[in-house]
Design a protein around this motif. Structure first.
Motif, PDB file in Angstrom:
ATOM      1  N   GLY A 142      15.857   5.298  -2.176  1.00  0.00           N
ATOM      2  CA  GLY A 142      14.919   4.254  -2.589  1.00  0.00           C
ATOM      3  C   GLY A 142      14.240   3.592  -1.399  1.00  0.00           C
ATOM      4  O   GLY A 142      13.015   3.410  -1.384  1.00  0.00           O
ATOM      5  N   LEU A 143      15.025   3.229  -0.372  1.00  0.00           N
ATOM      6  CA  LEU A 143      14.459   2.563   0.809  1.00  0.00           C
ATOM      7  C   LEU A 143      13.542   3.492   1.587  1.00  0.00           C
ATOM      8  O   LEU A 143      12.468   3.074   2.053  1.00  0.00           O
ATOM      9  N   VAL A 144      13.951   4.749   1.745  1.00  0.00           N
ATOM     10  CA  VAL A 144      13.143   5.712   2.497  1.00  0.00           C
ATOM     11  C   VAL A 144      11.809   5.967   1.785  1.00  0.00           C
ATOM     12  O   VAL A 144      10.745   5.985   2.414  1.00  0.00           O
ATOM     13  N   THR A 145      11.871   6.187   0.482  1.00  0.00           N
ATOM     14  CA  THR A 145      10.647   6.450  -0.279  1.00  0.00           C
ATOM     15  C   THR A 145       9.699   5.258  -0.213  1.00  0.00           C
ATOM     16  O   THR A 145       8.483   5.423  -0.013  1.00  0.00           O
ATOM     17  N   GLU A 146      10.242   4.067  -0.392  1.00  0.00           N
ATOM     18  CA  GLU A 146       9.409   2.866  -0.353  1.00  0.00           C
ATOM     19  C   GLU A 146       8.720   2.704   0.994  1.00  0.00           C
ATOM     20  O   GLU A 146       7.516   2.440   1.064  1.00  0.00           O
ATOM     21  N   ARG A 147       9.482   2.878   2.083  1.00  0.00           N
ATOM     22  CA  ARG A 147       8.898   2.706   3.419  1.00  0.00           C
ATOM     23  C   ARG A 147       7.888   3.812   3.724  1.00  0.00           C
ATOM     24  O   ARG A 147       6.841   3.544   4.325  1.00  0.00           O
ATOM     25  N   PRO A 163      30.927  -2.348   3.685  1.00  0.00           N
ATOM     26  CA  PRO A 163      29.718  -1.495   3.717  1.00  0.00           C
ATOM     27  C   PRO A 163      28.626  -2.102   4.587  1.00  0.00           C
ATOM     28  O   PRO A 163      28.581  -3.313   4.804  1.00  0.00           O
ATOM     29  N   ALA A 164      27.740  -1.238   5.094  1.00  0.00           N
ATOM     30  CA  ALA A 164      26.636  -1.691   5.949  1.00  0.00           C
ATOM     31  C   ALA A 164      25.662  -2.548   5.157  1.00  0.00           C
ATOM     32  O   ALA A 164      25.419  -2.316   3.972  1.00  0.00           O
ATOM     33  N   GLY A 165      25.109  -3.549   5.843  1.00  0.00           N
ATOM     34  CA  GLY A 165      24.076  -4.373   5.240  1.00  0.00           C
ATOM     35  C   GLY A 165      22.717  -3.738   5.428  1.00  0.00           C
ATOM     36  O   GLY A 165      22.595  -2.584   5.857  1.00  0.00           O
ATOM     37  N   PRO A 166      21.639  -4.483   5.142  1.00  0.00           N
ATOM     38  CA  PRO A 166      20.270  -3.936   5.270  1.00  0.00           C
ATOM     39  C   PRO A 166      19.964  -3.404   6.660  1.00  0.00           C
ATOM     40  O   PRO A 166      19.224  -2.425   6.805  1.00  0.00           O
ATOM     41  N   ASP A 167      20.539  -4.019   7.719  1.00  0.00           N
ATOM     42  CA  ASP A 167      20.253  -3.558   9.082  1.00  0.00           C
ATOM     43  C   ASP A 167      20.729  -2.134   9.310  1.00  0.00           C
ATOM     44  O   ASP A 167      20.166  -1.399  10.119  1.00  0.00           O
ATOM     45  N   GLY A 168      21.792  -1.741   8.599  1.00  0.00           N
ATOM     46  CA  GLY A 168      22.321  -0.397   8.790  1.00  0.00           C
ATOM     47  C   GLY A 168      21.355   0.684   8.330  1.00  0.00           C
ATOM     48  O   GLY A 168      21.414   1.821   8.811  1.00  0.00           O
ATOM     49  N   TYR A 169      20.469   0.338   7.401  1.00  0.00           N
ATOM     50  CA  TYR A 169      19.513   1.313   6.872  1.00  0.00           C
ATOM     51  C   TYR A 169      18.180   1.279   7.608  1.00  0.00           C
ATOM     52  O   TYR A 169      17.265   2.025   7.251  1.00  0.00           O
ATOM     53  N   ARG A 170      18.056   0.406   8.600  1.00  0.00           N
ATOM     54  CA  ARG A 170      16.764   0.245   9.262  1.00  0.00           C
ATOM     55  C   ARG A 170      16.298   1.538   9.925  1.00  0.00           C
ATOM     56  O   ARG A 170      15.122   1.864   9.913  1.00  0.00           O
ATOM     57  N   LEU A 171      17.244   2.306  10.527  1.00  0.00           N
ATOM     58  CA  LEU A 171      16.856   3.552  11.187  1.00  0.00           C
ATOM     59  C   LEU A 171      16.219   4.514  10.192  1.00  0.00           C
ATOM     60  O   LEU A 171      15.228   5.183  10.505  1.00  0.00           O
ATOM     61  N   PHE A 172      16.781   4.613   8.987  1.00  0.00           N
ATOM     62  CA  PHE A 172      16.207   5.496   7.981  1.00  0.00           C
ATOM     63  C   PHE A 172      14.760   5.095   7.680  1.00  0.00           C
ATOM     64  O   PHE A 172      13.879   5.939   7.537  1.00  0.00           O
ATOM     65  N   GLN A 173      14.528   3.785   7.567  1.00  0.00           N
ATOM     66  CA  GLN A 173      13.181   3.306   7.255  1.00  0.00           C
ATOM     67  C   GLN A 173      12.217   3.566   8.410  1.00  0.00           C
ATOM     68  O   GLN A 173      11.059   3.958   8.193  1.00  0.00           O
ATOM     69  N   GLU A 174      12.683   3.362   9.639  1.00  0.00           N
ATOM     70  CA  GLU A 174      11.820   3.613  10.796  1.00  0.00           C
ATOM     71  C   GLU A 174      11.443   5.088  10.883  1.00  0.00           C
ATOM     72  O   GLU A 174      10.287   5.428  11.156  1.00  0.00           O
ATOM     73  N   ARG A 175      12.427   5.968  10.643  1.00  0.00           N
ATOM     74  CA  ARG A 175      12.150   7.399  10.716  1.00  0.00           C
ATOM     75  C   ARG A 175      11.242   7.829   9.559  1.00  0.00           C
ATOM     76  O   ARG A 175      10.409   8.732   9.721  1.00  0.00           O
ATOM     77  N   ALA A 176      11.401   7.210   8.408  1.00  0.00           N
ATOM     78  CA  ALA A 176      10.530   7.537   7.277  1.00  0.00           C
ATOM     79  C   ALA A 176       9.082   7.172   7.597  1.00  0.00           C
ATOM     80  O   ALA A 176       8.152   7.930   7.285  1.00  0.00           O
ATOM     81  N   ALA A 177       8.887   5.998   8.234  1.00  0.00           N
ATOM     82  CA  ALA A 177       7.533   5.585   8.620  1.00  0.00           C
ATOM     83  C   ALA A 177       6.942   6.557   9.637  1.00  0.00           C
ATOM     84  O   ALA A 177       5.756   6.913   9.566  1.00  0.00           O
TER      85      ALA A 177
END
Length: 409
Positions: A135-140, A66-80
């Motif tokens: 969870g990551l998207v909401t937090e960011r 499975p993807a690590g934290p880096d794999g979710y970075r795009l979701f967080q950037e787009r959420a911001a």
């Protein structure tokens, strides 16, 4: 790890990542209220790319580790970015929920009659991945919104101070969207007899509450400016309401509720920006008079409400002599504090005792001692008037928002 059947199913589904992204971004998401108003490049480029990334990230994670934290970075950037653009959080989260549903449909359609076990494995992974991503998207998103709110509050505070100090020029007003021709309503917000505590965190929370309350005030636009004061002073804040010529209904109650405690609220209109500094000085003095004169908290005080007290606090030939009546107790902060609270609380000995945290008999003894040392008899109208005038003159001679020697007790 998943079974070989589940990995094989995931590989077949990955081939449909592009078509799924197009379908979601151009058709399915259109049913979300507000989505249609987004720019075409956001929907066709950014959102579609995010969908493709998410689908491939999940399906490849089923085949390999499975993807690590880096794999979710795009979701967080787009959420911001969506937070910065003002896209509501509920709209953003609905796109993720619909994306998960769309991927589930692809899995179901690609699965053969004997692959129910593989489907169950992938759906289990999909639901767990959804929990992580949401969870990551909401937090960011919330972090970015909080940062933006803090920046706007800081900008508003700087703008408010410049307007209150008379340093806001026409070009500054145009850039800020403020009509300097007025009218303005200038407010001073004074802490009540029992100011809420909570330290620096509580202070910041109370300022946020004041900003929210001002934003909810009827007839007031988004350009409300609040200049928060340092923690521990007599002033909770000063505010300027551009385009507002009259006191909005329910203002004091809204502000006290937002602040989390009773406030003295003083309001003075200004015809234009040039009149704001003088109006601000008047509101601050009204608050000081209201505190010293025992006027009620939780209501708006105007200059016409305190004309007598305002006059008594004016300096003149006899001012020093009147203020000097309290000199004999200048070294007795407990007596000055008792006098101040007693006047503030309309000569109610029990309320004074409660405010000071002492027994009512202690209040009686302190007032008797004050009378013996100063000659001010608070049981007579003349003595009370002289004490009020002396207290007001002492109050108006010290800096607004600072402490004074009578603050203990």
């Amino acid at each position: 790890m998943v079974s070989d059947d589940a990995r094989a199913l995931a590989l077949r589904c990955e081939a449909r990542a592009n078509s799924l992204a197009r379908k979601l971004s151009r058709e399915v998401f259109d049913g979300i209220p507000g989505y249609a108003e987004l720019p075409a490049e956001v929907k066709d480029v950014e959102i579609a790319a995010t969908v493709r990334h998410g689908v491939r990230l999940f399906l490849r994670g089923a085949v390999s580790p499975p993807a690590g934290p880096d794999g979710y970075r795009l979701f967080q950037e787009r959420a911001a970015r969506r937070a910065e653009e003002g896209v509501p959080l509920h709209l953003l989260l609905r796109t993720y929920a619909l994306g998960v549903h769309g991927l589930w449909q692809v899995i179901r359609e690609e699965a053969g009659p004997h692959e129910s076990g593989a489907v169950a494995e992938l759906v289990d992974l999909l639901l767990r991945a959804q929990t992580e991503v949401v969870g990551l998207v909401t937090e960011r998103y919330l972090e970015e919104r909080e940062a933006l709110a803090s920046e706007r509050a800081a900008d508003g505070t700087r703008l408010a101070h410049r307007l209150l100090d008379g340093g806001l020029g026409p070009e500054d007003g145009r850039q800020a969207g403020i009509d300097l021709d007025g009218p303005f309503l200038v407010l001073a917000l004074g802490t009540g007899p029992a100011a809420p505590g909570g330290g620096p965190v509580g202070h910041r929370r109370r300022l946020r509450g004041l900003r929210t309350a001002l934003g909810r005030t009827a007839g007031v636009g988004a350009s409300v400016l609040l200049a928060g004061e340092p923690e521990g002073g007599d002033l909770a804040g000063r505010a300027v309401l551009p385009g507002c010529g009259e006191v909005p209904p329910g203002l004091a109650g809204l502000l006290s509720e937002g602040y989390g405690g009773p406030l003295y609220v003083a309001a003075v209109p200004a015809r234009d920006a040039a009149g704001v500094p003088e109006a601000a000085r008047t509101t601050e003095e009204i608050v000081r008079i209201a505190r010293a004169g025992g006027l009620p908290v939780g209501r708006v005080h105007r200059l016409e409400d305190v004309l007598l007290e305002f006059h008594l606090s004016r300096t003149g030939p006899g001012s020093d002599s009147i203020a000097g009546l309290l000199d004999p107790v200048g070294h007795r902060p407990e007596l000055l504090a008792t006098l101040r609270s007693h006047l503030e609380l309309s000569l109610d000995r029990r309320a004074t005792a409660t405010a000071l945290g002492v027994h009512p008999n202690t209040v009686d003894k302190r007032l008797a001692r004050l009378t013996a040392l100063t000659g001010l008899d608070l049981s007579s109208p003349r003595g009370t008037a002289l004490a009020l005038a002396a207290q007001l003159l002492r109050e108006t001679s010290r800096p607004v928002g600072g402490g004074d020697s009578s603050g203990g007790g």
